[in-house]
Design a protein around this motif. Structure first.
Motif, PDB file in Angstrom:
ATOM      1  N   THR A  83      -4.247  -5.483  10.989  1.00  0.00           N
ATOM      2  CA  THR A  83      -4.261  -4.082  11.425  1.00  0.00           C
ATOM      3  C   THR A  83      -2.898  -3.678  11.959  1.00  0.00           C
ATOM      4  N   ALA A  84      -2.152  -4.626  12.526  1.00  0.00           N
ATOM      5  CA  ALA A  84      -0.810  -4.333  13.022  1.00  0.00           C
ATOM      6  C   ALA A  84       0.118  -3.950  11.877  1.00  0.00           C
ATOM      7  N   ASP A  85       0.030  -4.695  10.764  1.00  0.00           N
ATOM      8  CA  ASP A  85       0.861  -4.374   9.603  1.00  0.00           C
ATOM      9  C   ASP A  85       0.483  -3.024   9.012  1.00  0.00           C
ATOM     10  N   GLU A  86      -0.806  -2.732   8.973  1.00  0.00           N
ATOM     11  CA  GLU A  86      -1.239  -1.442   8.461  1.00  0.00           C
ATOM     12  C   GLU A  86      -0.729  -0.306   9.333  1.00  0.00           C
ATOM     13  N   GLN A  87      -0.772  -0.511  10.652  1.00  0.00           N
ATOM     14  CA  GLN A  87      -0.272   0.504  11.579  1.00  0.00           C
ATOM     15  C   GLN A  87       1.230   0.672  11.424  1.00  0.00           C
ATOM     16  N   ALA A  88       1.954  -0.424  11.233  1.00  0.00           N
ATOM     17  CA  ALA A  88       3.405  -0.353  11.047  1.00  0.00           C
ATOM     18  C   ALA A  88       3.748   0.480   9.822  1.00  0.00           C
ATOM     19  N   PHE A  89       3.001   0.298   8.742  1.00  0.00           N
ATOM     20  CA  PHE A  89       3.242   1.072   7.534  1.00  0.00           C
ATOM     21  C   PHE A  89       2.991   2.552   7.779  1.00  0.00           C
ATOM     22  N   ARG A  90       1.891   2.870   8.412  1.00  0.00           N
ATOM     23  CA  ARG A  90       1.548   4.277   8.633  1.00  0.00           C
ATOM     24  C   ARG A  90       2.497   4.944   9.623  1.00  0.00           C
ATOM     25  N   ASP A  91       3.067   4.166  10.534  1.00  0.00           N
ATOM     26  CA  ASP A  91       4.021   4.709  11.506  1.00  0.00           C
ATOM     27  C   ASP A  91       5.466   4.635  11.015  1.00  0.00           C
ATOM     28  N   HIS A  92       5.648   4.153   9.773  1.00  0.00           N
ATOM     29  CA  HIS A  92       6.993   4.028   9.185  1.00  0.00           C
ATOM     30  C   HIS A  92       7.885   3.099  10.011  1.00  0.00           C
ATOM     31  N   ARG A  93       7.306   2.028  10.476  1.00  0.00           N
ATOM     32  CA  ARG A  93       8.054   1.065  11.287  1.00  0.00           C
ATOM     33  C   ARG A  93       8.532  -0.082  10.397  1.00  0.00           C
ATOM     34  N   PHE A  94       9.802  -0.031  10.021  1.00  0.00           N
ATOM     35  CA  PHE A  94      10.396  -1.060   9.171  1.00  0.00           C
ATOM     36  C   PHE A  94      11.702  -1.536   9.788  1.00  0.00           C
ATOM     37  N   VAL A  95      12.018  -2.807   9.554  1.00  0.00           N
ATOM     38  CA  VAL A  95      13.297  -3.387   9.965  1.00  0.00           C
ATOM     39  C   VAL A  95      13.937  -3.993   8.721  1.00  0.00           C
ATOM     40  N   LEU A  96      15.213  -3.699   8.513  1.00  0.00           N
ATOM     41  CA  LEU A  96      15.931  -4.239   7.357  1.00  0.00           C
ATOM     42  C   LEU A  96      16.646  -5.518   7.764  1.00  0.00           C
ATOM     43  N   ASP A  97      16.281  -6.620   7.141  1.00  0.00           N
ATOM     44  CA  ASP A  97      16.905  -7.913   7.410  1.00  0.00           C
ATOM     45  C   ASP A  97      17.466  -8.451   6.094  1.00  0.00           C
ATOM     46  N   VAL A 287      -1.447  22.965  -7.078  1.00  0.00           N
ATOM     47  CA  VAL A 287      -1.833  22.325  -5.821  1.00  0.00           C
ATOM     48  C   VAL A 287      -0.843  21.194  -5.545  1.00  0.00           C
ATOM     49  N   PRO A 288      -0.176  21.185  -4.378  1.00  0.00           N
ATOM     50  CA  PRO A 288       0.863  20.177  -4.134  1.00  0.00           C
ATOM     51  C   PRO A 288       0.299  18.803  -3.825  1.00  0.00           C
ATOM     52  N   TYR A 289       0.901  17.778  -4.459  1.00  0.00           N
ATOM     53  CA  TYR A 289       0.555  16.414  -4.064  1.00  0.00           C
ATOM     54  C   TYR A 289       1.559  15.963  -3.025  1.00  0.00           C
ATOM     55  N   LYS A 290       1.091  15.675  -1.830  1.00  0.00           N
ATOM     56  CA  LYS A 290       1.953  15.148  -0.784  1.00  0.00           C
ATOM     57  C   LYS A 290       1.098  14.336   0.170  1.00  0.00           C
ATOM     58  N   PRO A 291       1.483  13.079   0.423  1.00  0.00           N
ATOM     59  CA  PRO A 291       0.719  12.251   1.360  1.00  0.00           C
ATOM     60  C   PRO A 291       0.665  12.905   2.732  1.00  0.00           C
ATOM     61  N   PRO A 292      -0.418  12.745   3.491  1.00  0.00           N
ATOM     62  CA  PRO A 292      -0.583  13.429   4.772  1.00  0.00           C
ATOM     63  C   PRO A 292       0.413  13.016   5.832  1.00  0.00           C
ATOM     64  N   HIS A 293       0.807  11.754   5.866  1.00  0.00           N
ATOM     65  CA  HIS A 293       1.731  11.266   6.894  1.00  0.00           C
ATOM     66  C   HIS A 293       2.782  10.386   6.237  1.00  0.00           C
ATOM     67  N   GLY A 294       3.401  10.908   5.186  1.00  0.00           N
ATOM     68  CA  GLY A 294       4.380  10.100   4.477  1.00  0.00           C
ATOM     69  C   GLY A 294       3.704   9.369   3.337  1.00  0.00           C
ATOM     70  N   PRO A 295       4.105   8.126   3.058  1.00  0.00           N
ATOM     71  CA  PRO A 295       3.588   7.409   1.893  1.00  0.00           C
ATOM     72  C   PRO A 295       2.089   7.176   1.962  1.00  0.00           C
ATOM     73  N   SER A 296       1.449   7.264   0.818  1.00  0.00           N
ATOM     74  CA  SER A 296       0.021   7.052   0.731  1.00  0.00           C
ATOM     75  C   SER A 296      -0.256   5.715   0.035  1.00  0.00           C
ATOM     76  N   PRO A 297      -0.889   4.767   0.713  1.00  0.00           N
ATOM     77  CA  PRO A 297      -1.053   3.433   0.125  1.00  0.00           C
ATOM     78  C   PRO A 297      -2.104   3.383  -0.965  1.00  0.00           C
ATOM     79  N   SER A 298      -1.939   2.457  -1.875  1.00  0.00           N
ATOM     80  CA  SER A 298      -2.928   2.205  -2.912  1.00  0.00           C
ATOM     81  C   SER A 298      -3.138   0.707  -3.005  1.00  0.00           C
ATOM     82  N   TRP A 299      -4.350   0.246  -2.755  1.00  0.00           N
ATOM     83  CA  TRP A 299      -4.618  -1.197  -2.807  1.00  0.00           C
ATOM     84  C   TRP A 299      -4.921  -1.573  -4.243  1.00  0.00           C
ATOM     85  N   ARG A 300      -4.398  -2.681  -4.681  1.00  0.00           N
ATOM     86  CA  ARG A 300      -4.634  -3.093  -6.072  1.00  0.00           C
ATOM     87  C   ARG A 300      -5.169  -4.498  -6.112  1.00  0.00           C
TER      88      ARG A 300
END
Length: 300
Positions: A83-97, A287-300
């Protein structure tokens, strides 16, 4: 031309938001006669929108372009590990290493499964990463990007599924990459009809998805805090699918707060959407396609 009120509307989870100036959404019922008049006004508007678009230069330009109608970002296979990783994605929390590619091709090819292709400008890896992270400097929890390379992904579009260039971001702890479409959408054509004036209802907030078989369309519509929820009518022609959003008149007769809610509504056209233009009756635009809070995930 066929007009149809969606007989089965699926109302999904609502997200309450404050919206100044939308108090009229939550007003009380105004009687059967007024409702009949509103329905006819909506139907007339939908017919005008369809007539303006069908066979127009705008419709031709729309069908010739690349217009995403589904996820343009796809999370690693299997989804987030926690759930932490999912929250990080939705909050746009990324670190570049690591280092991102400094150069990339100027253009890439969109190739449709049914045939046809189009060359469109590409977004570089650094710009794509900024879109992903929204320029935020990490924080907790976060996902760590270690590198990126250019590849391909499949995207739902107004012309059906297409394979497009995509940045594949490697995330620490994941065996498969996060993919983000690298090709820029085509510019929207100038609509051949103006925005509605005085027609009951509200513009649709956004397109959520068109099902893979084109037989259902999910959108986000507005409704009030005291009404009975949103409804979306469907008008179908050979070239268009026009959606008219409005709210059900409530029995409530008291005062209501100026609060609006966003709610997902799924409608089922009589036949698959295909390459018909999906239009908002109120704006007269696709009708515009735009994710509600930035990127919209798709599980595959």
């Amino acid at each position: 031309m066929r007009v149809r009120t969606a007989p089965s509307v699926s109302l999904l989870a609502a997200l309450a938001v404050t919206a100044a100036g939308l108090g009229a959404v939550s007003g009380c019922g105004s009687g059967k006669g007024a409702e009949d008049g509103d329905a006819e006004a909506r139907a007339q508007r939908a017919r005008r929108v369809a007539a303006a678009w069908d066979g127009s230069e705008a419709a031709t330009a729309w069908r010739a372009g690349f217009h995403p109608m589904g996820d343009v970002i796809r999370l690693p296979r299997g989804g987030p590990r926690s759930t932490a990783d999912e929250q990080a994605f939705r909050d746009h929390r990324f670190v570049l290493d690591g280092k991102l590619p400094a150069t990339s091709p100027k253009e890439g090819r969109v190739a449709w499964a049914k045939g046809g292709s189009l060359d469109r400008p590409l977004v570089g890896a650094e710009e794509a990463y900024k879109t992903l992270s929204r320029g935020r400097a990490g924080g907790q929890p976060h996902l760590t990007v270690t590198r990126a390379q250019l590849g391909e992904m499949s995207v739902a579009t107004s012309r059906g599924p297409a394979v497009v260039p995509a940045w594949r971001f490697r995330l620490k702890g994941y065996g498969s990459p996060l993919e983000q479409a690298a090709v820029l959408p085509s510019e929207l054509p100038r609509p051949p009809i103006r925005r509605a004036d005085g027609v009951p209802g509200y513009p649709l907030q956004r397109l959520v998805e068109v099902s893979g078989d084109g037989r259902s369309v999910t959108v986000v519509a507005l409704h009030g805090a005291c009404d009975d929820g949103p409804v979306v009518d469907v008008l179908e022609t050979r070239g268009s699918v026009v959606l008219s959003a409005f709210v059900k008149s409530p029995e409530y007769t008291g005062n209501c707060t100026k609060q609006a809610k966003r709610q997902q509504v799924t409608v089922k056209p009589d036949r698959p959407v295909g390459d018909r233009v999906l239009l908002d009756a109120h704006t007269g635009r696709p009708v515009p396609y735009k994710p509600p809070h930035g990127p919209s995930p798709s599980w595959r």
